[in-house]
Each structure stands twice: as structure tokens, then as C-alpha cells.
Design a protein around this motif. Structure first.
Motif, short mmCIF file in Angstrom:
data_model
loop_
_atom_site.label_atom_id
_atom_site.label_comp_id
_atom_site.label_asym_id
_atom_site.label_seq_id
_atom_site.Cartn_x
_atom_site.Cartn_y
_atom_site.Cartn_z
N GLU A 250 0.90 -1.18 -0.09
CA GLU A 250 -0.11 0.01 0.03
C GLU A 250 0.97 1.38 -0.09
O GLU A 250 1.69 1.43 0.85
CB GLU A 250 -0.82 0.06 1.35
CG GLU A 250 -1.71 1.13 1.35
CD GLU A 250 -2.29 1.31 2.48
OE1 GLU A 250 -2.72 0.16 3.41
OE2 GLU A 250 -2.80 2.31 3.32
N ILE A 251 0.71 1.97 -0.98
CA ILE A 251 1.39 3.20 -1.21
C ILE A 251 0.77 4.43 -0.32
O ILE A 251 -0.27 4.75 -1.13
CB ILE A 251 1.70 3.68 -2.64
CG1 ILE A 251 2.55 2.44 -3.25
CG2 ILE A 251 2.59 5.09 -2.79
CD1 ILE A 251 3.83 2.15 -2.32
N PRO A 252 0.97 4.79 0.87
CA PRO A 252 0.35 5.93 1.46
C PRO A 252 0.15 7.17 0.62
O PRO A 252 1.12 7.80 0.32
CB PRO A 252 1.07 6.27 2.76
CG PRO A 252 1.65 4.91 3.07
CD PRO A 252 1.91 4.42 1.52
N GLU A 276 9.49 2.12 -3.53
CA GLU A 276 9.02 1.09 -2.63
C GLU A 276 8.30 -0.10 -3.46
O GLU A 276 8.40 -1.19 -3.10
CB GLU A 276 7.80 1.79 -1.81
CG GLU A 276 8.62 2.57 -0.71
CD GLU A 276 8.88 3.98 -1.14
OE1 GLU A 276 8.45 4.37 -2.27
OE2 GLU A 276 9.27 4.95 -0.42
N GLU B 70 12.17 15.84 5.29
CA GLU B 70 10.82 14.78 5.20
C GLU B 70 11.23 13.60 5.90
O GLU B 70 12.36 12.96 5.81
CB GLU B 70 10.65 14.61 3.59
CG GLU B 70 9.45 13.86 3.21
CD GLU B 70 9.04 13.40 1.80
OE1 GLU B 70 9.95 13.89 0.93
OE2 GLU B 70 8.13 13.16 1.45
N ARG B 72 8.27 10.22 6.38
CA ARG B 72 7.23 9.66 6.39
C ARG B 72 7.10 8.14 6.25
O ARG B 72 8.13 7.71 5.47
CB ARG B 72 6.34 10.22 5.14
CG ARG B 72 6.65 10.35 3.79
CD ARG B 72 5.93 11.58 2.92
NE ARG B 72 6.39 11.23 1.62
CZ ARG B 72 6.02 10.16 0.72
NH1 ARG B 72 5.29 9.33 1.01
NH2 ARG B 72 6.57 10.19 -0.56
N GLU B 73 6.02 7.69 6.24
CA GLU B 73 5.69 6.15 6.07
C GLU B 73 5.40 6.06 4.53
O GLU B 73 4.41 6.76 4.14
CB GLU B 73 4.52 5.57 6.85
CG GLU B 73 4.56 4.17 6.51
CD GLU B 73 3.23 3.58 7.46
OE1 GLU B 73 2.35 4.48 7.78
OE2 GLU B 73 3.02 2.24 7.75
N SER B 74 6.29 5.36 3.81
CA SER B 74 5.87 5.55 2.34
C SER B 74 5.44 4.27 1.71
O SER B 74 5.28 3.98 0.44
CB SER B 74 7.29 5.81 1.80
OG SER B 74 8.30 4.79 1.96
N ALA B 75 5.34 3.00 2.59
CA ALA B 75 4.74 1.90 2.56
C ALA B 75 4.09 1.13 3.53
O ALA B 75 4.51 1.33 4.51
CB ALA B 75 5.69 0.85 1.57
N ARG B 83 10.61 6.63 4.46
CA ARG B 83 11.25 7.43 3.47
C ARG B 83 11.79 8.58 4.33
O ARG B 83 11.21 9.49 5.02
CB ARG B 83 10.70 8.18 2.34
CG ARG B 83 11.50 8.52 1.11
CD ARG B 83 10.55 8.94 -0.10
NE ARG B 83 9.97 7.95 -0.86
CZ ARG B 83 9.66 7.93 -2.20
NH1 ARG B 83 9.72 9.20 -2.59
NH2 ARG B 83 8.97 7.08 -2.67
N ASP B 120 16.48 11.69 -1.28
CA ASP B 120 15.62 10.74 -0.35
C ASP B 120 16.31 9.53 -0.39
O ASP B 120 17.02 8.94 -1.39
CB ASP B 120 14.26 10.69 -1.17
CG ASP B 120 13.42 11.95 -1.13
OD1 ASP B 120 13.81 13.08 -2.02
OD2 ASP B 120 12.72 12.19 -0.69
N ASN B 122 15.15 5.40 1.50
CA ASN B 122 13.93 4.61 1.96
C ASN B 122 14.33 3.26 2.50
O ASN B 122 15.36 2.99 1.87
CB ASN B 122 12.77 4.77 1.27
CG ASN B 122 13.01 3.60 -0.03
OD1 ASN B 122 13.86 3.29 -0.18
ND2 ASN B 122 11.89 3.54 -0.92
N MET B 124 12.74 -0.74 3.52
CA MET B 124 11.66 -1.46 3.24
C MET B 124 11.72 -2.71 4.11
O MET B 124 12.88 -3.44 4.15
CB MET B 124 11.48 -1.98 1.69
CG MET B 124 10.80 -0.76 1.11
SD MET B 124 9.06 -0.64 1.08
CE MET B 124 8.53 -1.92 0.02
#
Lengths: 293, 193
Positions: A250-252, A276, B70, B72-75, B83, B120, B122, B124
Motif C-alpha cells: 500500500e502506497i500511502p 517502494e 521529510e 514519512r511512512e512510504s509503504a 522515507r 531521498d 528509504n 523497506m
């Protein structure tokens, strides 16, 4: 075009070509009856062992206007990662692509790929499908509906066994849950109220059964065209209920054709294009159809 | 009669205090706020993070230089992705006294053009199989045009439009890098100080 600009472009193209080890065959016909049914093959560097392959299906609302060029960078990138990739075109609307023809074309392309597996050094039982939006719907049909009479292909390549793995980006899984937009009505040949059975026939969710291949869903949770709960989540739940493997990225904040990028909304940046999704995609392929040799 | 009136008037004039001379100094130049702290609204989509930008304004040049961070939750779903991003930006404001601004003349409001560089990264995690997956690095450049509105006190609202190009690197080397291009739209909410 001024000569220096042309020179720079020529040099840049030469550098890119020299750096790429991918061999591309374009406009290969997989069903000679139609001009639209062509595909491009991206061959990674030669290998002794048969390689896994990815059949790539573009989106665009099943409608004329968006073509396989929209997935070219995915085809090239996965080929550079070692997969044989086949980026297909299929009949669109208008132009003969009304359901079930677009689905049948995709089955024909899959059958063509399996039929040319030895020539392309592809392992025929290690073929995944990757699609976005309408392409996500079509690859999901290739994963679940291979035995359905209504979408059985009539091409020379013949019927095809299901895909061995499916990656569906924002793909409609239940056609009855889509808004009745013109593109949907034209693809289906009528409204869901007028032909409810036909909408069920066109829904991958209708065909979920034990033995379904592993699925990866990639979907933005702010997608207002194809709602994540109505489609990817419901399909994931249905697959898990019959014992199939189904994961969801899920991509927010991700929409259907826009996404967050460096604090802005970026267009067109789909959930499939995000880092992602790309990380999850290649990890899924490595596990679902095996690592590249 | 008229002679009496003239005498009374002369006496009253003599008794009245001299008229006060009022001198007004030129108004002092209003102090301009030179810092702005803004929250990028797109980065809060889903309320799973955000991007903050701090700008320093150089009024003589009408230029604001900024740095952004920045997180944030990216997935989500069966994965957890985070990220972390940063950016450096410069904006050149073009109007002395713009519309839709209550700020003093020469403030950082109104039309501007800008450019930025972004970095950026990230991480996972596959929550189903409890595994860490690859990380990526994203380098980007962007250009933008925007209009900063200052409707009340020191509140600023900044819509922007622009274009961005970025290159994504898979830090494990599993996937080759690729370029992505797009149009961007932004909206910032901030405060001057």
C-alpha cells in the motif's frame, strides 16, 4: 534542430546504447489476424540456464490513447535485472478491444511466449505478469481465468495455462465496483445494470480458486479511480481464503496517476513507479518465479 | 460697535497660547520577517508523515534560501516503508507589494520562481516474512513557480507548480537506476518569524 544539439543527442544515444546490454526486438506479431497484436521482446545478456520472464501489460482504461510505450522503462529495467521481458500491445476500444477480446489477446500473447520459450531461453513455468490499471486487471485475468470459456482465446497460439505469478498495480478486480465511466461502459459493452453477468465474467475476483498463482498487489490508498479496498484488498482476502499467496504494497497518499515526491504531488507518477513498489516487485519476482541465473 | 468687536478680537488673540507646531517624522521602515517555517501538505497525505521547510530571506536580493526535511511512512499493507528526504531550495520573489498579502512592502510574498535539489532514501521491511528488503537512493532536481499568499498576521499559504526529474538508485544493485520525470504541484502552510 541546431547541429550542436543534434550532436549532443547522437552522442548521448550512443552512450546509452553502449551502456545497455539489452537486445530489443520490436513489433513482433503474436496474432497475425490483427495489426494491434504485437509485442516487444527485451533480452538480457545470454545465459546458459533458462531464464524467468515477465509479460508486461500496459494500462489506459482499455481505451485507445495509451500504449505499451508507457511500460517501456519497466520492460527495460527488468530486462537489465536479468528477466526476459515481453511488453505487449492488445486490441483497445474502439478498435475491437471490447471484453472479452482484450483478455483473449493477452492470453494469446502468453501462449505465444510459452510457444517461443526455447527460442528465447525462457523457463515456460516461470512467467510472471506485470500490469498497471487496466493492465493490472488483464494480468489478474491471466492468473485466474485461464479455464474460463468466456475468455478462451481463438488465436493460432492457442489457449494458455495461467501465469506463474501476478503483479497487479491498481488493477480492477471486481468490475461491478468500478464507477460507470465511459471507458468502463465502452469496454464492457454496456452498463453493469444492463449486463451484470458480463461484469462478473470480466472480474478476476470471480475466478479465484485453489491453486491460484502468487499475487503481489501495488496500490495507492488515495486512488479514486480504482479503490484499494474494493479491488486489491478484496482480491487479496479472496486469494488468501483459498490458500494462495497474496501480498499488498500500500502506497500511502498514492493516487492512480500521481504520487508524493519530495513534498509535492508528482504527475504522472504511479504507485508502480515508486521506489517502494520497485523494491517489493523485484523481491516478489525473485521468490515467486525464482532468481535470475 | 465694530471698533469694540475689533478690540475684543485683538485681546482674545493676544491671550490665546501660540499655535503648537506639530512635526511628524518620516515613518520608520517596517521590520521584515526573514524566516519562514512551512509544512508541505502533499507530504501529509494519509497523515503518515510530513515535510518541513525552513527559509531564510535576504530582502536586499528578494531571495529566500531554504532547507527541507521529510520523514514519512512510504509503504504499508504487508510492508513497512520509511522515507527520509532532504532538499535545498532557492526562491526569487518578484513583487514589491503583492495582492493577497498583509505583509509589509518587500516581504517574501507574491510571485516567485524557484529551484531545488532533493536527496531521498528509504528502507523497506516485509512484515509477512519478517525480512528487511533493499533500500533506494533518489536524487532529484526541480523547478517551480508559485504564489505566496499572506492573508492574516504571519500566516503564509504557498501553492506551487513545476517540473521534477529524479534518478532512482537501488542500493543493492539488484535493479539498474532509472530516470523519472513529472509535473509537480505543491501546497505549503507556514508562518513567518
Amino acid at each position: 534542430m541546431p547541429i550542436p544539439t543534434r550532436l549532443v543527442l547522437l552522442v548521448w544515444t550512443a552512450v546509452l546504447t553502449a551502456c545497455s546490454s539489452i537486445v530489443v526486438q520490436t513489433d513482433v506479431s503474436y496474432d497475425a489476424r490483427y495489426s494491434a497484436t504485437v509485442l516487444d521482446v527485451y533480452m538480457p545478456p545470454p545465459s546458459d540456464a533458462p531464464r524467468p520472464a515477465v509479460l508486461i501489460v500496459h494500462g489506459g482504461g482499455w481505451h485507445d490513447g495509451i500504449f505499451r510505450s508507457s511500460m517501456e522503462d519497466h520492460a527495460r529495467r527488468l530486462a537489465e535485472a536479468g528477466y526476459v521481458t515481453v511488453n505487449i500491445e492488445y486490441r483497445l476500444v474502439p478498435g475491437g478491444g471490447e471484453f472479452p477480446h482484450a483478455v483473449q489477446d493477452c492470453f494469446c500473447a502468453l501462449a505465444w511466449l510459452r510457444g517461443h520459450a526455447s527460442e528465447l531461453n525462457v523457463a515456460p513455468d516461470r512467467i510472471a505478469g506485470l500490469g498497471y490499471s487496466a493492465g493490472g486487471h488483464l494480468v489478474s485475468m491471466l492468473g485466474t481465468a485461464a479455464s474460463a470459456e468466456v475468455v478462451a482465446p481463438d488465436c493460432e497460439a492457442g489457449p494458455a495455462a495461467p501465469l506463474n505469478a501476478v503483479v497487479s498495480g491498481a488493477g480492477p478486480q471486481d468490475m461491478t465496483k468500478l464507477a460507470q465511466a465511459d471507458a468502463v461502459i465502452q469496454f464492457m459493452g454496456g452498463t453493469s445494470a444492463a449486463m451484470p453477468e458480463r461484469y462478473l465474467d470480466a472480474s478476476p475476483l470471480s475466478y479465484v480458486a485453489p491453486g491460484a498463482p502468487p499475487f503481489l498487489f501495488i496500490h495507492g490508498n488515495a486512488d479514486y479511480f480504482v479503490n484499494i479496498d474494493d479491488h486489491s484488498r478484496r482480491m487479496q482476502d479472496a486469494l488468501r481464503a483459498v490458500g494462495a499467496s497474496a501480498k499488498l504494497v500500500e502506497i500511502p497518499g498514492g493516487g492512480h496517476i500521481w504520487n508524493n515526491a519530495a513534498g509535492d504531488w508528482e504527475l504522472p507518477l504511479t504507485s508502480l513507479d515508486t521506489p517502494e513498489a520497485q523494491i517489493a516487485l523485484v523481491d516478489f519476482l525473485d521468490h515467486a518465479i525464482g532468481p535470475v541465473p | 460697535m465694530s471698533g469694540e468687536l475689533a478690540l475684543i478680537a485683538a485681546a482674545a488673540a493676544a491671550a490665546a497660547p501660540p499655535a503648537e507646531t506639530i512635526t511628524t517624522a518620516a515613518p520608520a521602515a517596517e521590520q521584515l520577517d526573514v524566516y519562514a517555517l512551512s509544512l508541505g501538505i502533499p507530504s501529509t497525505d494519509g497523515w503518515r508523515g510530513g515535510q518541513l521547510t525552513l527559509e531564510r530571506y535576504f530582502a536586499d536580493y528578494r531571495i529566500a534560501v531554504g532547507a527541507a526535511a521529510e520523514l514519512r511512512e512510504s509503504a504499508a499493507g504487508d510492508y513497512t516503508g520509511m522515507r527520509i528526504g532532504s532538499a535545498l531550495q532557492v526562491r526569487r520573489f518578484g513583487q514589491e507589494k503583492p495582492y493577497l498579502s498583509v505583509l509589509p512592502r518587500g516581504s517574501m510574498a507574491g510571485w516567485f520562481v524557484g529551484a531545488a535539489v532533493h536527496v531521498d532514501t528509504n528502507v523497506m521491511h516485509d512484515d509477512v516474512d519478517s525480512r528487511w528488503l533493499a533500500s533506494t537512493l533518489q536524487l532529484g532536481v526541480s523547478a517551480e513557480v508559485g504564489y505566496r499568499i499572506a492573508p492574516w498576521r504571519k500566516l503564509i499559504i504557498t501553492p506551487t507548480f513545476g517540473a521534477e526529474a529524479h534518478h532512482d538508485f537501488d542500493l543493492t544493485g539488484r535493479l539498474p537506476g532509472w530516470n523519472k520525470y513529472g509535473l509537480t504541484g505543491g501546497l505549503e502552510l507556514g508562518w513567518l518569524f
